[in-house]
Design a protein around this motif. Structure first.
Motif, PDB file in Angstrom:
ATOM      1  N   LEU A 179       0.823  -1.204   0.000  1.00 55.11           N
ATOM      2  CA  LEU A 179       0.000   0.000   0.000  1.00 55.11           C
ATOM      3  C   LEU A 179       0.858   1.256   0.000  1.00 55.11           C
ATOM      4  N   ARG A 180       1.920   1.275   0.792  1.00 58.20           N
ATOM      5  CA  ARG A 180       2.773   2.457   0.860  1.00 58.20           C
ATOM      6  C   ARG A 180       3.508   2.716  -0.445  1.00 58.20           C
ATOM      7  N   VAL A 181       3.806   1.661  -1.179  1.00 58.78           N
ATOM      8  CA  VAL A 181       4.489   1.833  -2.472  1.00 58.78           C
ATOM      9  C   VAL A 181       3.515   2.288  -3.544  1.00 58.78           C
ATOM     10  N   LEU A 182       2.342   1.653  -3.607  1.00 63.93           N
ATOM     11  CA  LEU A 182       1.450   1.827  -4.747  1.00 63.93           C
ATOM     12  C   LEU A 182       0.415   2.936  -4.568  1.00 63.93           C
ATOM     13  N   LEU A 183      -0.038   3.178  -3.344  1.00 62.58           N
ATOM     14  CA  LEU A 183      -1.090   4.169  -3.149  1.00 62.58           C
ATOM     15  C   LEU A 183      -0.664   5.575  -3.580  1.00 62.58           C
ATOM     16  N   PRO A 184       0.523   6.074  -3.192  1.00 64.61           N
ATOM     17  CA  PRO A 184       0.918   7.411  -3.665  1.00 64.61           C
ATOM     18  C   PRO A 184       1.034   7.492  -5.186  1.00 64.61           C
ATOM     19  N   PHE A 185       1.448   6.400  -5.811  1.00 67.37           N
ATOM     20  CA  PHE A 185       1.546   6.371  -7.268  1.00 67.37           C
ATOM     21  C   PHE A 185       0.174   6.559  -7.904  1.00 67.37           C
ATOM     22  N   LEU A 186      -0.841   5.874  -7.374  1.00 64.86           N
ATOM     23  CA  LEU A 186      -2.192   5.997  -7.917  1.00 64.86           C
ATOM     24  C   LEU A 186      -2.766   7.380  -7.652  1.00 64.86           C
ATOM     25  N   LEU A 187      -2.514   7.924  -6.478  1.00 70.27           N
ATOM     26  CA  LEU A 187      -3.001   9.270  -6.176  1.00 70.27           C
ATOM     27  C   LEU A 187      -2.362  10.304  -7.098  1.00 70.27           C
ATOM     28  N   ARG A 188      -1.094  10.152  -7.372  1.00 68.05           N
ATOM     29  CA  ARG A 188      -0.414  11.085  -8.273  1.00 68.05           C
ATOM     30  C   ARG A 188      -0.965  10.949  -9.688  1.00 68.05           C
ATOM     31  N   TRP A 189      -1.282   9.734 -10.094  1.00 69.32           N
ATOM     32  CA  TRP A 189      -1.797   9.506 -11.446  1.00 69.32           C
ATOM     33  C   TRP A 189      -3.178  10.138 -11.608  1.00 69.32           C
ATOM     34  N   LEU A 190      -3.990  10.103 -10.546  1.00 73.43           N
ATOM     35  CA  LEU A 190      -5.332  10.658 -10.613  1.00 73.43           C
ATOM     36  C   LEU A 190      -5.358  12.163 -10.396  1.00 73.43           C
ATOM     37  N   GLU A 191      -4.351  12.699  -9.738  1.00 73.71           N
ATOM     38  CA  GLU A 191      -4.388  14.099  -9.308  1.00 73.71           C
ATOM     39  C   GLU A 191      -4.554  15.110 -10.435  1.00 73.71           C
ATOM     40  N   PRO A 192      -3.794  15.023 -11.554  1.00 75.96           N
ATOM     41  CA  PRO A 192      -3.925  16.077 -12.570  1.00 75.96           C
ATOM     42  C   PRO A 192      -5.329  16.210 -13.139  1.00 75.96           C
ATOM     43  N   SER A 193      -5.993  15.067 -13.368  1.00 74.73           N
ATOM     44  CA  SER A 193      -7.318  15.135 -13.988  1.00 74.73           C
ATOM     45  C   SER A 193      -8.438  15.190 -12.968  1.00 74.73           C
ATOM     46  N   GLY A 194      -8.136  14.783 -11.729  1.00 71.69           N
ATOM     47  CA  GLY A 194      -9.222  14.669 -10.765  1.00 71.69           C
ATOM     48  C   GLY A 194      -9.308  15.766  -9.741  1.00 71.69           C
ATOM     49  N   GLN A 195      -8.229  16.530  -9.550  1.00 75.47           N
ATOM     50  CA  GLN A 195      -8.233  17.502  -8.470  1.00 75.47           C
ATOM     51  C   GLN A 195      -9.321  18.558  -8.650  1.00 75.47           C
ATOM     52  N   ALA A 196      -9.428  19.093  -9.872  1.00 78.65           N
ATOM     53  CA  ALA A 196     -10.406  20.158 -10.100  1.00 78.65           C
ATOM     54  C   ALA A 196     -11.841  19.639 -10.021  1.00 78.65           C
ATOM     55  N   GLU A 197     -12.028  18.333 -10.190  1.00 79.79           N
ATOM     56  CA  GLU A 197     -13.374  17.782 -10.230  1.00 79.79           C
ATOM     57  C   GLU A 197     -13.886  17.347  -8.854  1.00 79.79           C
ATOM     58  N   LEU A 198     -13.019  17.353  -7.834  1.00 78.09           N
ATOM     59  CA  LEU A 198     -13.439  16.867  -6.533  1.00 78.09           C
ATOM     60  C   LEU A 198     -14.456  17.823  -5.924  1.00 78.09           C
ATOM     61  N   PRO A 199     -15.603  17.294  -5.494  1.00 75.52           N
ATOM     62  CA  PRO A 199     -16.626  18.181  -4.913  1.00 75.52           C
ATOM     63  C   PRO A 199     -16.309  18.504  -3.464  1.00 75.52           C
ATOM     64  N   GLU A 200     -16.875  19.597  -2.999  1.00 72.14           N
ATOM     65  CA  GLU A 200     -16.793  19.908  -1.580  1.00 72.14           C
ATOM     66  C   GLU A 200     -17.753  18.985  -0.828  1.00 72.14           C
ATOM     67  N   LEU A 201     -17.296  18.484   0.294  1.00 75.55           N
ATOM     68  CA  LEU A 201     -18.104  17.551   1.069  1.00 75.55           C
ATOM     69  C   LEU A 201     -19.064  18.315   1.967  1.00 75.55           C
ATOM     70  N   ASP A 202     -20.355  18.043   1.836  1.00 80.99           N
ATOM     71  CA  ASP A 202     -21.365  18.683   2.669  1.00 80.99           C
ATOM     72  C   ASP A 202     -21.501  17.888   3.960  1.00 80.99           C
ATOM     73  N   VAL A 203     -20.965  18.447   5.060  1.00 84.58           N
ATOM     74  CA  VAL A 203     -20.992  17.733   6.334  1.00 84.58           C
ATOM     75  C   VAL A 203     -22.127  18.211   7.228  1.00 84.58           C
ATOM     76  N   GLY A 204     -23.037  19.023   6.690  1.00 87.10           N
ATOM     77  CA  GLY A 204     -24.217  19.428   7.437  1.00 87.10           C
ATOM     78  C   GLY A 204     -23.882  20.149   8.721  1.00 87.10           C
TER      79      GLY A 204
END
Length: 586
Positions: free
Chosen positions: A498-523
């Motif tokens: 997990l420590r090896v692969l998880l940061p790699f996947l997060l970095r791969w998703l970050e360029p296209s996914g960061q702007a699309e992440l919604p704000e979490l409504d915590v009420g």
């Protein structure tokens, strides 16, 4: 190499560094507060989950990890110009190295010439390494003496070189190869003990701190894991800051330029001064935060417990939506980049930890045989008492434990090759983790053996009967060790994958996914909302998907179908992410 009469930094430069530390803390502490909230939420949710039917079989050793104190005469290269001078060195049980002018100064309680915690150092012991280090420290425009007798390396027949990325190097020479080996094993133990203090801690706040460091660095574009998290909290923050761009004057070689002007050779003292100012400021900042941290933990405990169900429902609902958003893109990355490498990486990690734990079993078996042999030969003599005492001290004996530690080192080169494509640079931390695991299991097995032996031996047994009883005790301990070792092996491999692969996947998703992440409504959640961040939940979602693949690979590699879907003792998925699939609109 000891205390300096003056600093190469002026007042303005010291104030600038303190300001940089203050800015780092201003940006880091919000990450830390959020991770403390996550940590408390995780712990409370785990308390309410059904307990595992079986826990560790071995009794937990009550002895804290330590280094066996080591002392003796060495030669140290220091001064202006540098010369080999005799010193008396002492390695303390907490991994702190001190050196004195004479042994008598140490015995009379005088202050040492110098002292340093071994956190972050790397030990070199070869002549080639020494010459390479010497070239790196020597100013280009300064020639070494022509007389070979005056060359510093002439007396470094058994060098002990301690390198640090932000401190002055320490150059020692042992009087013999035997002394060099003994010091080498002792120093390596001190380096590991100091480096893994946070990784070994069972305090949830320690894990929250390490997670906060990773989140902080991720915000600045650093996704790959590395060895920056070795050391105490202040040492980790200091390393993080000193890896960031600093003013040009911090990179000048003031000591070298002065040495060149004088026509002498001198080590670089500037980085030592910079590191000491940064470390002191980071320590002071974290101490100042401690009262707020204690108050925050108490407040989180009070507010999260009564609102736990609502908080987890919000998290589950958010996780379902985020999983649907990233599933296709994540699957593409997994199939293209992870799946081809995962089998070999998992098997290499397994073979490394299996060899290490196999060495633990062999070492313990030899130790028990020694005790039984002493019992048959001298049931009431000092030899038996010495053998029992030796067994109790076995986990802290650097020479004996090196038999286990070297197995963890053997896989380093192959692991570095396999993890490099994923941007993982924390192989030293990984090796230290395997060595810590070996020491902990050894300590637990020894504690269990001595406990059961004390219950089994009575005054009515003769020496042969007592030895047979001890052999039966060892058989029971061996079964417990095998069970705990099997669980620890799977947990270790799963956690490091997990420590090896998880940061790699997060970095791969970050360029296209960061702007699309919604704000979490915590009420209406107030304190609990700190534990519910979009990026935190997204990381849990990706971790869950990745963990399914890792478990499948481990089942194939181990030939078993009962590989748990969570990390024993760590529980990487305390929230019911599977419910998000079944009820995405809860």
């Amino acid at each position: 190499m000891g205390a300096q009469a003056s600093s190469p930094l002026d007042r303005r430069q010291r104030e600038h560094l303190r300001g940089r530390v203050a800015s780092l803390l201003d940006a880091f502490l919000p990450c830390y507060r959020a991770q403390l909230a996550v940590s408390v939420l995780r712990r409370i949710s785990l308390e309410l989950r059904p307990q595992e039917p079986s826990g560790p079989q071995l009794s937990r050793s009550k002895k804290l990890p330590r280094v066996r104190e080591h002392r003796g005469p060495l030669a140290q290269l220091w001064g202006h110009p540098p010369r080999w001078q005799p010193v008396f060195c002492v390695l303390r049980g907490d991994g702190r190295l001190e050196w004195f002018s004479r042994q008598e100064d140490f015995e009379s309680g005088q202050r040492p010439l110098g002292a340093v915690a071994l956190t972050g150092y790397r030990l070199l012991t070869s002549q080639r390494d020494y010459l390479h280090l010497l070239e790196g420290l020597t100013p280009e425009c300064v020639s070494l003496p022509a007389d070979p007798e005056q060359l510093p390396e002439a007396r470094a027949c058994s060098p002990l070189l301690l390198q640090h990325p932000f401190r002055q190097h320490l150059c020692f020479s042992a009087p013999s190869t035997e002394a060099q080996r003994a010091w080498s094993l002792a120093l390596q133990g001190g380096i590991r003990l100091r480096g893994t203090v946070l990784q070994r801690s069972r305090d949830p706040a320690a894990r929250a701190f390490l997670d906060a460091v990773r989140f902080y660095r991720r915000q600045r574009g650093h996704f790959g894991d590395d060895d920056a998290t070795l050391g105490s909290d202040a040492e980790v923050l200091s390393a993080v800051l000193l890896r960031e761009p600093l003013p040009a004057w911090t990179r000048t070689r003031t000591a070298r330029e002065d040495a060149a002007a004088r026509g002498t050779w001198a080590p670089d003292e500037l980085r030592e001064a910079i590191y000491c100012v940064v470390l002191a400021s980071a320590s002071a900042g974290l101490r100042a935060f401690q009262p707020e941290k204690d108050e925050l933990l108490s407040a989180l405990e009070r507010t999260l417990r009564p609102d736990l169900e609502h908080t987890l429902q919000l998290r589950t609902r958010a996780a379902g939506g985020l999983r649907a958003d990233v599933q296709v893109r994540l699957e593409t990355c997994l199939q293209r980049s992870v799946d081809p490498q995962l089998p070999q990486l998992a098997r290499t990690l397994l073979s490394t930890v299996e060899a290490t734990l196999g060495a633990v079993q062999t070492l313990l078996a030899r130790g028990v045989d020694r005790v039984c042999g002493r019992l048959r030969g001298s049931p009431r003599g000092s030899r038996l008492r010495g053998a029992v005492h030796w067994l109790g001290e076995l986990p802290w004996d650097p020479e004996l434990m090196h038999f286990c530690y070297r197995e963890a080192e053997c896989g380093r080169g192959r692991l570095e090759q396999l993890v490099a494509p994923f941007g993982f640079l924390g192989t030293q931390t990984l090796v230290f983790g395997a060595q810590d695991l070996a020491q902990q299991l050894t300590a637990d097995a020894v504690a269990t053996f001595l406990q059961l032996a004390d219950q089994s031996l009575t005054s009515t047994l003769d020496c042969d009967q007592a030895a047979q009883q001890l052999e039966k005790v060892w058989g029971r301990v061996l079964k417990k060790l095998s069970a705990d070792g099997t669980a620890a092996r799977s947990e270790f491999v799963r956690g490091w994958l997990l420590r090896v692969l998880l940061p790699f996947l997060l970095r791969w998703l970050e360029p296209s996914g960061q702007a699309e992440l919604p704000e979490l409504d915590v009420g209406d959640l107030v304190t609990g909302s700190q534990a519910l961040t979009t990026w935190g939940i997204l990381e849990d979602v990706i971790r869950g998907i990745l963990l399914q693949r890792i478990n499948r690979e481990l089942r194939e590699a181990l030939g078993r179908s009962d590989v748990s879907c969570t990390l024993v003792g760590h529980s990487e998925l305390p929230w019911d992410l599977e419910a998000a699939d079944a009820h995405p609109f809860l």
